[in-house]
Scaffold this motif. Sequence first.
Motif, PDB file in Angstrom:
ATOM      1  N   ASN A 183       6.920 -11.505  41.217  1.00  0.00           N
ATOM      2  CA  ASN A 183       5.783 -11.714  42.118  1.00  0.00           C
ATOM      3  C   ASN A 183       5.877 -10.814  43.350  1.00  0.00           C
ATOM      4  O   ASN A 183       4.877 -10.402  43.913  1.00  0.00           O
ATOM      5  CB  ASN A 183       5.702 -13.174  42.545  1.00  0.00           C
ATOM      6  N   GLU A 184       7.124 -10.529  43.767  1.00  0.00           N
ATOM      7  CA  GLU A 184       7.316  -9.680  44.957  1.00  0.00           C
ATOM      8  C   GLU A 184       7.230  -8.207  44.595  1.00  0.00           C
ATOM      9  O   GLU A 184       6.837  -7.378  45.409  1.00  0.00           O
ATOM     10  CB  GLU A 184       8.695  -9.944  45.591  1.00  0.00           C
ATOM     11  N   ASN A 185       7.646  -7.902  43.393  1.00  0.00           N
ATOM     12  CA  ASN A 185       7.734  -6.514  42.970  1.00  0.00           C
ATOM     13  C   ASN A 185       6.870  -6.366  41.719  1.00  0.00           C
ATOM     14  O   ASN A 185       7.359  -6.382  40.602  1.00  0.00           O
ATOM     15  CB  ASN A 185       9.205  -6.192  42.676  1.00  0.00           C
ATOM     16  N   ASN A 186       5.565  -6.287  41.969  1.00  0.00           N
ATOM     17  CA  ASN A 186       4.651  -6.400  40.830  1.00  0.00           C
ATOM     18  C   ASN A 186       4.005  -5.079  40.422  1.00  0.00           C
ATOM     19  O   ASN A 186       3.090  -5.057  39.620  1.00  0.00           O
ATOM     20  CB  ASN A 186       3.568  -7.440  41.130  1.00  0.00           C
ATOM     21  N   GLU A 187       4.463  -3.979  41.028  1.00  0.00           N
ATOM     22  CA  GLU A 187       3.899  -2.702  40.574  1.00  0.00           C
ATOM     23  C   GLU A 187       4.963  -1.640  40.392  1.00  0.00           C
ATOM     24  O   GLU A 187       5.897  -1.544  41.178  1.00  0.00           O
ATOM     25  CB  GLU A 187       2.791  -2.223  41.511  1.00  0.00           C
ATOM     26  N   THR A 188       4.799  -0.854  39.370  1.00  0.00           N
ATOM     27  CA  THR A 188       5.744   0.229  39.117  1.00  0.00           C
ATOM     28  C   THR A 188       5.446   1.375  40.079  1.00  0.00           C
ATOM     29  O   THR A 188       4.388   1.408  40.701  1.00  0.00           O
ATOM     30  CB  THR A 188       5.599   0.771  37.685  1.00  0.00           C
ATOM     31  N   ASP A 189       6.367   2.295  40.207  1.00  0.00           N
ATOM     32  CA  ASP A 189       6.068   3.536  40.930  1.00  0.00           C
ATOM     33  C   ASP A 189       5.045   4.324  40.112  1.00  0.00           C
ATOM     34  O   ASP A 189       4.812   4.018  38.950  1.00  0.00           O
ATOM     35  CB  ASP A 189       7.336   4.388  41.052  1.00  0.00           C
ATOM     36  N   TYR A 190       4.506   5.359  40.741  1.00  0.00           N
ATOM     37  CA  TYR A 190       3.686   6.275  39.956  1.00  0.00           C
ATOM     38  C   TYR A 190       4.595   7.105  39.057  1.00  0.00           C
ATOM     39  O   TYR A 190       5.594   7.653  39.515  1.00  0.00           O
ATOM     40  CB  TYR A 190       2.872   7.189  40.879  1.00  0.00           C
ATOM     41  N   MET A 191       4.263   7.138  37.792  1.00  0.00           N
ATOM     42  CA  MET A 191       5.085   7.876  36.835  1.00  0.00           C
ATOM     43  C   MET A 191       4.208   8.903  36.142  1.00  0.00           C
ATOM     44  O   MET A 191       3.022   8.652  35.921  1.00  0.00           O
ATOM     45  CB  MET A 191       5.644   6.902  35.803  1.00  0.00           C
ATOM     46  N   PRO A 192       4.776  10.058  35.820  1.00  0.00           N
ATOM     47  CA  PRO A 192       3.943  11.076  35.180  1.00  0.00           C
ATOM     48  C   PRO A 192       3.429  10.601  33.817  1.00  0.00           C
ATOM     49  O   PRO A 192       4.181  10.029  33.032  1.00  0.00           O
ATOM     50  CB  PRO A 192       4.881  12.277  35.021  1.00  0.00           C
ATOM     51  N   LEU A 193       2.161  10.801  33.607  1.00  0.00           N
ATOM     52  CA  LEU A 193       1.585  10.509  32.299  1.00  0.00           C
ATOM     53  C   LEU A 193       1.890  11.721  31.423  1.00  0.00           C
ATOM     54  O   LEU A 193       1.481  12.833  31.749  1.00  0.00           O
ATOM     55  CB  LEU A 193       0.077  10.306  32.447  1.00  0.00           C
ATOM     56  N   PRO A 194       2.661  11.531  30.358  1.00  0.00           N
ATOM     57  CA  PRO A 194       3.146  12.702  29.619  1.00  0.00           C
ATOM     58  C   PRO A 194       2.104  13.345  28.703  1.00  0.00           C
ATOM     59  O   PRO A 194       2.218  13.345  27.490  1.00  0.00           O
ATOM     60  CB  PRO A 194       4.326  12.143  28.821  1.00  0.00           C
ATOM     61  N   ILE A 195       1.097  13.912  29.353  1.00  0.00           N
ATOM     62  CA  ILE A 195       0.095  14.670  28.603  1.00  0.00           C
ATOM     63  C   ILE A 195       0.715  16.032  28.325  1.00  0.00           C
ATOM     64  O   ILE A 195       1.389  16.586  29.194  1.00  0.00           O
ATOM     65  CB  ILE A 195      -1.179  14.811  29.445  1.00  0.00           C
ATOM     66  N   ILE A 196       0.504  16.564  27.126  1.00  0.00           N
ATOM     67  CA  ILE A 196       1.294  17.743  26.746  1.00  0.00           C
ATOM     68  C   ILE A 196       1.105  18.949  27.669  1.00  0.00           C
ATOM     69  O   ILE A 196       2.033  19.651  27.941  1.00  0.00           O
ATOM     70  CB  ILE A 196       1.116  18.145  25.260  1.00  0.00           C
ATOM     71  N   ASP A 197      -0.088  19.206  28.184  1.00  0.00           N
ATOM     72  CA  ASP A 197      -0.223  20.335  29.110  1.00  0.00           C
ATOM     73  C   ASP A 197      -1.479  20.194  29.978  1.00  0.00           C
ATOM     74  O   ASP A 197      -2.235  19.241  29.845  1.00  0.00           O
ATOM     75  CB  ASP A 197      -0.259  21.677  28.361  1.00  0.00           C
ATOM     76  N   SER A 198      -1.664  21.151  30.887  1.00  0.00           N
ATOM     77  CA  SER A 198      -2.792  21.108  31.817  1.00  0.00           C
ATOM     78  C   SER A 198      -4.134  21.169  31.097  1.00  0.00           C
ATOM     79  O   SER A 198      -5.114  20.573  31.535  1.00  0.00           O
ATOM     80  CB  SER A 198      -2.711  22.279  32.792  1.00  0.00           C
ATOM     81  N   VAL A 199      -4.186  21.892  29.982  1.00  0.00           N
ATOM     82  CA  VAL A 199      -5.436  22.003  29.226  1.00  0.00           C
ATOM     83  C   VAL A 199      -5.860  20.624  28.734  1.00  0.00           C
ATOM     84  O   VAL A 199      -7.008  20.204  28.896  1.00  0.00           O
ATOM     85  CB  VAL A 199      -5.269  22.972  28.029  1.00  0.00           C
ATOM     86  N   GLU A 200      -4.904  19.907  28.166  1.00  0.00           N
ATOM     87  CA  GLU A 200      -5.186  18.558  27.682  1.00  0.00           C
ATOM     88  C   GLU A 200      -5.597  17.660  28.839  1.00  0.00           C
ATOM     89  O   GLU A 200      -6.486  16.808  28.722  1.00  0.00           O
ATOM     90  CB  GLU A 200      -3.947  17.961  27.011  1.00  0.00           C
ATOM     91  N   CYS A 201      -4.917  17.858  29.962  1.00  0.00           N
ATOM     92  CA  CYS A 201      -5.172  17.024  31.123  1.00  0.00           C
ATOM     93  C   CYS A 201      -6.596  17.259  31.638  1.00  0.00           C
ATOM     94  O   CYS A 201      -7.324  16.313  31.932  1.00  0.00           O
ATOM     95  CB  CYS A 201      -4.137  17.334  32.182  1.00  0.00           C
ATOM     96  N   ASN A 202      -6.993  18.515  31.714  1.00  0.00           N
ATOM     97  CA  ASN A 202      -8.356  18.827  32.150  1.00  0.00           C
ATOM     98  C   ASN A 202      -9.395  18.268  31.195  1.00  0.00           C
ATOM     99  O   ASN A 202     -10.458  17.809  31.612  1.00  0.00           O
ATOM    100  CB  ASN A 202      -8.530  20.341  32.266  1.00  0.00           C
TER     101      ASN A 202
END
Length: 221
Positions: A183-202
């Motif tokens: 309840n006190e620690n209910n969110e993860t840090d921001y973690m990279p979403l492992p999309i293979i590359d910038s093209v896929e990300c765009n």
Amino acid sequence: MSTFWSVTVVTLCKYKRIGCPWQGPFHELTAHEGECGHPTKTGNELMEILDEMDQNHKKEMQLYNSIFNLLSFEKIGYTGTDFCSQTCHKKEVQFRPYRTDDFITRLYYETPRFTVLNQTWVLKARVNDSERNPNLSCKRTLSFQLILKSKVNSPMECSFLLLKGPYDDVKINPVIYHFAFTNENNETDYMPLPIIDSVECNKLLAAKNINLRLFIFQIQK
Ligand SMILES: [Zn+2]
């Protein structure tokens, strides 16, 4: 769709099997293979390259074995089963774009609340880790955060995986994340979403919404 026609077919060097990393358009392939340095490497040099490839392969196998292990957990939930009881195509976690109220507004994504393993969750995502002006950079990344919205009686230790939804074709590498939600620690840090590359990300960002499937595996004590 217009993007269909602009896809460039990437070809690989025929010496890829012995470690040549070259990739490029088909019309440059013959010229590259003619001057490729890999076939003239010595046995010892090739042994080293093959060793490294073996190591990478081993790591990949370990990852897949870990995923298989998770699949035998007692408590597994994923978006798509509980999130929407109707037979619609919008069952997966759907990130929608928002802008922050800051003086310089930033784009971020957030899903509506969804239920997995009888708990309520939200996923948030941001572009290039909220850098001031992502448009000035050609590198494009997405990071995400998983937030537990409901209260829990005891810590909820989980492994989780984000994969593409059934109606999307984004290429994401499987990565297993771990977090103990309280309840006190209910969110993860921001973690990279492992999309293979910038093209896929765009490609993902150009779509109106981002649909992903989230799997949560609860670790039983
Ligand atoms: Zn080559």
